[in-house]
Scaffold this active site. Structure first.
Site, short mmCIF file in Angstrom:
data_model
loop_
_atom_site.label_atom_id
_atom_site.label_comp_id
_atom_site.label_asym_id
_atom_site.label_seq_id
_atom_site.Cartn_x
_atom_site.Cartn_y
_atom_site.Cartn_z
N LYS A 26 6.03 -1.09 7.70
CA LYS A 26 5.65 0.46 7.19
C LYS A 26 6.62 1.42 7.48
O LYS A 26 7.42 1.31 8.50
CB LYS A 26 4.36 0.84 8.08
CG LYS A 26 3.82 2.22 7.66
CD LYS A 26 2.52 2.64 8.22
CE LYS A 26 1.85 3.61 7.67
NZ LYS A 26 0.46 4.13 8.15
N GLY A 38 0.84 -1.14 0.03
CA GLY A 38 -0.07 0.10 0.03
C GLY A 38 0.86 1.18 0.05
O GLY A 38 1.83 1.25 0.47
N ASP A 89 -10.29 9.16 12.42
CA ASP A 89 -10.51 9.00 11.00
C ASP A 89 -10.96 7.57 10.88
O ASP A 89 -10.55 6.98 9.85
CB ASP A 89 -8.89 8.78 10.44
CG ASP A 89 -8.95 8.98 8.78
OD1 ASP A 89 -9.95 9.60 8.41
OD2 ASP A 89 -7.90 8.58 8.12
N GLY A 128 0.32 5.41 0.64
CA GLY A 128 -0.32 6.45 1.29
C GLY A 128 0.27 7.95 1.00
O GLY A 128 1.25 8.06 0.38
N GLY A 129 -0.49 8.97 1.54
CA GLY A 129 0.11 10.20 1.52
C GLY A 129 1.69 10.42 1.70
O GLY A 129 2.49 11.08 1.30
#
Length: 222
Positions: free
Chosen positions: A74, A52, A177, A54-55
Site C-alpha cells: 500500500k 485496489g 469506519d 482509494g481516495g
C-alpha cells in the site's frame, strides 16, 4: 568446501557444521547472495498488479523476493505523497493495524519510505470478497451465494468481525469506519476487518481479564 556445495549436498546440516572454513560462515554478504535475501524494496519487487484504488491510497500485489511470496503493498497516491497530514494518517494506519495483532486483522510486514515511492507498507496478501458484495448477491437471490452463506455462516462472520473490534478496543483503538465494505471474507473461512485509516487511539485499553462476549456466542453456535 564452499557454502553452496555444503548446503546443496547436505541441506539438513547447518551452515556452520557443513563448512570447513569457519570464517566463511561469518560472511553475511555471501550468505545473503546465496540465499537471495535482500531488504524489501518497492522498486525491486517485480511487476505491480493493481488490487485496489482509494481516495488517497493505492494497493498493489508484488513479490517479496526474500521469502518468495506475494504480498500487498500500500502506498499513497502521487498527489498526497508530500502532504504532511496524509503522511501522518498513513503511518498511523500502518502502526495501528500492526499493533493490534489479531487473526481477523491483516498482518503488516514492513513500513518504509523512500524518495521514489514515498511512504509504503507491505501486508499479508488476502483474497476473497467483501461482506457488502455478499449481501448484495443475497438480496438478488444468487443461488450459489445463498447456498454458501447460510444464516449460521453469516453469524460466524459477524462474530469474527466482533472479535477483531474487541481486540482493537483492548489495545485502546477505535476503527471509526466499520461497514460491510471493510470486511473481507476469504474462501477458506477467513474473515478480516480492513481499512484502519480512520482509526484513532482515544479510549482506555480494556483489561486483559475481560473476555469478549463473542467467545461465549461462538461456543453456542457449535
Amino acid at each position: 568446501m564452499s557454502i553452496s556445495h555444503a548446503v546443496e549436498n547436505d541441506p539438513e546440516k547447518t551452515i556452520a557444521d557443513s563448512s570447513e572454513n569457519s570464517a566463511e560462515t561469518r560472511n553475511s554478504d555471501e550468505l545473503k547472495d546465496f540465499f537471495r535475501i535482500t531488504p524489501f524494496d518497492p522498486s525491486n519487487c517485480g511487476e505491480k498488479n493493481l488490487l485496489g484504488l482509494g481516495g488517497m491510497g493505492i494497493v498493489y500485489e508484488v513479490d517479496d523476493p526474500s521469502l518468495q511470496r506475494k504480498v500487498a503493498l500500500k502506498m499513497l497516491r502521487q498527489p498526497f505523497r508530500n502532504n504532511p497530514e496524509q503522511l501522518k494518517k498513513f503511518v498511523n494506519e500502518a502502526r495501528i493495524t500492526a499493533q493490534i495483532g489479531h487473526p481477523n486483522i491483516i498482518a503488516v510486514h514492513q513500513l518504509g519510505i523512500d524518495d521514489q515511492n514515498g511512504a509504503y507498507f507491505s501486508m499479508h496478501r488476502i483474497q476473497g470478497e467483501t461482506l457488502q458484495r455478499i449481501i448484495r448477491k443475497l438480496r438478488v437471490g444468487d443461488p450459489v451465494t445463498r447456498r454458501n452463506y447460510t444464516t449460521r455462516r453469516l453469524l460466524e462472520i459477524f462474530i469474527s468481525g466482533c472479535n477483531a473490534v474487541s481486540a482493537a478496543h483492548q489495545k485502546g483503538f477505535l476503527h471509526c469506519d466499520l461497514k460491510p465494505s471493510n470486511i473481507m471474507v476469504g474462501s477458506f473461512g477467513e474473515v478480516w476487518v480492513l481499512d484502519w485509516g480512520l482509526a484513532r487511539k482515544n479510549i482506555e485499553p480494556e483489561t486483559s481479564s475481560q473476555t469478549p462476549e463473542t467467545d461465549s456466542e461462538s461456543r453456542k453456535l457449535e
